[in-house]
Scaffold this motif. Structure first.
Motif, PDB file in Angstrom:
ATOM      1  N   LEU A   1      -6.713  11.807   8.136  1.00  0.00           N
ATOM      2  CA  LEU A   1      -6.822  10.368   8.388  1.00  0.00           C
ATOM      3  C   LEU A   1      -8.148   9.812   7.894  1.00  0.00           C
ATOM      4  CD1 LEU A   1      -5.366   9.809  11.973  1.00  0.00           C
ATOM      5  CD2 LEU A   1      -4.207   9.730   9.757  1.00  0.00           C
TER       6      LEU A   1
ATOM      7  N   ALA B   1      -8.422   5.753  10.739  1.00  0.00           N
ATOM      8  CA  ALA B   1      -7.401   5.134   9.894  1.00  0.00           C
ATOM      9  C   ALA B   1      -6.767   3.925  10.578  1.00  0.00           C
ATOM     10  CB  ALA B   1      -6.326   6.155   9.512  1.00  0.00           C
TER      11      ALA B   1
ATOM     12  N   THR C   1      -7.913   4.179   4.808  1.00  0.00           N
ATOM     13  CA  THR C   1      -6.703   3.366   4.759  1.00  0.00           C
ATOM     14  C   THR C   1      -7.010   1.877   4.832  1.00  0.00           C
ATOM     15  OG1 THR C   1      -6.358   3.249   7.155  1.00  0.00           O
ATOM     16  CG2 THR C   1      -5.496   5.193   6.014  1.00  0.00           C
TER      17      THR C   1
ATOM     18  N   GLY D   1     -10.745  12.079   5.470  1.00  0.00           N
ATOM     19  CA  GLY D   1     -10.351  10.965   4.619  1.00  0.00           C
ATOM     20  C   GLY D   1      -9.824  11.442   3.286  1.00  0.00           C
TER      21      GLY D   1
ATOM     22  N   SER E   1      -3.304  10.182   4.757  1.00  0.00           N
ATOM     23  CA  SER E   1      -2.930   8.784   4.974  1.00  0.00           C
ATOM     24  C   SER E   1      -3.374   7.910   3.804  1.00  0.00           C
ATOM     25  CB  SER E   1      -3.549   8.265   6.281  1.00  0.00           C
ATOM     26  OG  SER E   1      -4.965   8.347   6.239  1.00  0.00           O
ATOM     27  N   ALA E   2      -4.487   8.262   3.176  1.00  0.00           N
ATOM     28  CA  ALA E   2      -5.004   7.456   2.072  1.00  0.00           C
ATOM     29  C   ALA E   2      -4.116   7.535   0.837  1.00  0.00           C
ATOM     30  CB  ALA E   2      -6.418   7.896   1.722  1.00  0.00           C
TER      31      ALA E   2
END
Length: 291
Positions: A112, A186, A115, A43, A84-85
């Motif tokens: 991932l 995610a 999100t 994350g 992704s965050a």
């Protein structure tokens, strides 16, 4: 006493590095020797924990269509790292699971987690039909695509009817991905990237290996780990849960803390030997401030 301060981030409050520094300050005041080793699980903050350096910013669209700058980082071996965050972060002030998300390199590492999306990667697949390089995906959970709506939909704003609808939509995805561990990471981006040929791996295990967690924990008398919210998902691929598991295998006492503990005794009971760990802190004169 030798202690290892090894927490993950406390979302919206402290980064993993800041949390480790805060723990270390308190323990050092009490006379302990402390090593700081912040953790992540795929994350937000994973790239920093792995030591990746920012090389440029990319203008992207977040989960609600707004523009933002996302960081592109590189590891010492040349691997490009993206989170992704950075592009589609979970914003507590805007929770809507119906939103959709939207350079060449030799190796790509995608992190991932954290999100706002819960779309099985539909938005990603609208704009990406192939990966730019061999890609490894670090997943912050082992949850499958089918499990994701129930496990993570509510924290992103999904009501009971939304969860049911999302489960129906996700069931329509390729059966070959339905039971793939990490595919639900995610909001289902794991499944989308897997469909493009990416390798999904457990993010926490990857980070613990990359940072030498086991070797450093083995030298400690006490390991302290934790995150913002401790619940049963903490033991389904999150960094603190993996740290607890590793310490149990090593025979090292481990204390797990959470800014919020939602499964109460059940969650705490999985943290090795919390009573002995608390006694260690009391011997050092470290108070927990009523937590």
């Amino acid at each position: 006493m030798n202690a290892l301060a090894s927490p993950a981030s406390l979302k919206g409050v402290l980064t993993a590095g800041e949390a480790a520094a805060a723990l270390a300050r308190g323990l050092r005041r009490a006379g302990a020797e402390v090593e700081e080793l912040p953790l992540a699980d795929g994350g937000e903050g994973t790239a920093v924990v792995l030591g990746a350096q920012v090389v440029r910013l990319e203008r992207v669209h977040d989960a609600f269509g707004g523009e933002r700058d996302a960081q592109v980082r590189v590891l010492a071996d040349g691997t490009v790292v993206v989170e992704s965050a950075d592009a589609i972060p979970l914003d507590p002030s805007r929770l809507d699971v119906r939103a959709a998300c939207a350079g060449p390199c030799e190796r790509l590492l995608v992190c991932l987690g954290g999100t706002a999306t819960m779309d099985a990667g539909a938005g990603l697949l609208e704009v990406l039909d192939e990966l730019p390089a061999p890609t490894t995906v670090l997943c912050d959970t082992r949850a499958t695509l089918a499990e994701a709506p129930r496990l993570f939909g509510p924290q992103k704003g999904a009501l009971a009817d939304d969860v049911t609808e999302l489960e129906r939509r996700f069931a329509d995805n390729a059966q070959s991905l339905a039971k793939l561990p990490g595919a639900g990471a995610a909001g289902g981006l794991g499944a989308a990237l897997a469909s493009l040929g990416a390798e999904l791996v457990a993010g926490a295990a990857y980070v613990l290996e990359a940072t030498g967690f086991r070797e450093r924990a083995a030298r400690a008398d006490l390991v302290i780990t934790g995150e913002g919210t401790v619940d049963r998902t903490s033991f389904e691929g999150k960094a603190p849960g993996e740290a607890v598991r590793a310490c149990a295998e090593l025979g090292v006492r481990c204390l797990l803390f959470g800014g919020r503990v939602e499964d109460g005794v059940e969650a705490l009971a999985l943290s090795g030997d919390p009573t002995r760990a608390l006694e260690d802190l009391e011997e050092l004169g470290v108070g927990l401030g009523g937590a």
